[in-house]
Write a protein that holds these residues in place. Structure first.
Motif, PDB file in Angstrom:
ATOM      1  N   SER A   1      -2.441 -15.189 -24.041  1.00 51.19           N
ATOM      2  CA  SER A   1      -1.724 -14.007 -23.675  1.00 51.19           C
ATOM      3  C   SER A   1      -2.686 -12.939 -23.208  1.00 51.19           C
ATOM      4  O   SER A   1      -3.797 -12.868 -24.272  1.00 51.19           O
TER       5      SER A   1
ATOM      6  N   PRO B   1      -2.559  -9.175 -22.463  1.00 54.94           N
ATOM      7  CA  PRO B   1      -1.745  -7.794 -22.345  1.00 54.94           C
ATOM      8  C   PRO B   1      -2.338  -6.915 -21.452  1.00 54.94           C
ATOM      9  O   PRO B   1      -3.673  -6.812 -21.502  1.00 54.94           O
TER      10      PRO B   1
ATOM     11  N   GLU C   1       0.043  -2.835 -23.410  1.00 53.72           N
ATOM     12  CA  GLU C   1       0.564  -2.950 -24.827  1.00 53.72           C
ATOM     13  C   GLU C   1       1.945  -2.235 -25.037  1.00 53.72           C
ATOM     14  O   GLU C   1       1.927  -1.622 -25.817  1.00 53.72           O
TER      15      GLU C   1
ATOM     16  N   ARG D   1       5.527  -2.263 -26.676  1.00 52.99           N
ATOM     17  CA  ARG D   1       5.981  -2.480 -27.874  1.00 52.99           C
ATOM     18  C   ARG D   1       7.447  -2.574 -27.836  1.00 52.99           C
ATOM     19  O   ARG D   1       7.955  -1.465 -27.153  1.00 52.99           O
TER      20      ARG D   1
ATOM     21  N   LEU E   1       3.352  -6.042 -18.666  1.00 54.81           N
ATOM     22  CA  LEU E   1       3.161  -6.661 -20.050  1.00 54.81           C
ATOM     23  C   LEU E   1       1.897  -7.388 -19.998  1.00 54.81           C
ATOM     24  O   LEU E   1       1.332  -7.365 -21.078  1.00 54.81           O
ATOM     25  N   GLY E   2       1.538  -8.298 -18.910  1.00 55.52           N
ATOM     26  CA  GLY E   2       0.415  -8.902 -18.898  1.00 55.52           C
ATOM     27  C   GLY E   2       0.663 -10.373 -18.357  1.00 55.52           C
ATOM     28  O   GLY E   2       1.796 -10.553 -17.880  1.00 55.52           O
TER      29      GLY E   2
ATOM     30  N   LEU F   1       2.083 -10.697 -26.278  1.00 54.18           N
ATOM     31  CA  LEU F   1       1.938  -9.548 -25.497  1.00 54.18           C
ATOM     32  C   LEU F   1       2.623  -8.461 -26.182  1.00 54.18           C
ATOM     33  O   LEU F   1       2.162  -7.281 -25.557  1.00 54.18           O
TER      34      LEU F   1
END
Length: 166
Positions: free
Chosen positions: A65, A67, A70, A72, A86-87, A124
């Motif tokens: 993964s 990210p 970052e 949350r 998100l990535g 992620l």
């Protein structure tokens, strides 16, 4: 939710299921519906190069993964989730196939890929499994998400047992 699945592995994988379970996991984690995610499926050689480059570990792994923003999950129900990138989640069907076959509850490559997609999403979102308490939280959440997704789709049995090495 904008989710791209890009299969560069040369293997046939259930891309629709990966897209669906990623969308389900992000909704369950209350991630903003305009957030973006990329899922890339690669062959073992490509995964091995990424594993060595980013983790300094030899051999291919099952999931990695990367990210971006970052993001949350919101801590309270009334809190507005943040929007962002998100990535990337990178999956390797060759490793997934082997892990599914070697698992105590043998399962298919596609079932393992679904589990790994949720695992990647949780990474992620900041979850990890280095410490026993973190592992219990992450793997419990992972099982709950996969089981919920399977139940909503009328798929039989519980989710595969966690087999991930990353």
């Amino acid at each position: 939710m904008s989710i791209d699945v890009n299969n560069e592995s040369g293997r046939t994988v259930d891309e629709e299921a990966l897209l669906d379970i990623a969308r389900y996991a992000l909704a369950r984690m209350r991630i903003h519906p305009l957030s973006e995610l990329s899922v890339i499926v690669v062959d073992a050689d490509t995964m091995e190069r990424l594993h060595l480059q980013w983790m300094d570990l030899p051999g291919p792994t099952d999931v990695m993964s990367f990210p971006m923003d970052e993001l949350r999950p919101p801590s309270r129900d009334e809190e507005e989730p943040p929007q962002g990138l998100l990535g990337d989640i990178v999956l390797c069907p060759d490793v997934a196939e082997r892990q599914g076959a070697e698992a105590p509850t043998q399962h298919s490559m596609d079932e393992e890929m679904q589990l790994l997609t949720v695992h990647g999403v949780l990474h992620l979102l900041g979850y990890d499994h280095e410490e026993p308490a973190e592992k219990a939280e992450m793997f419990g959440l992972q099982a709950a998400i996969v089981d919920g997704w399977r139940a909503e789709r009328g798929l039989e049995g519980p989710s595969p047992a966690p087999t991930t090495t990353s």
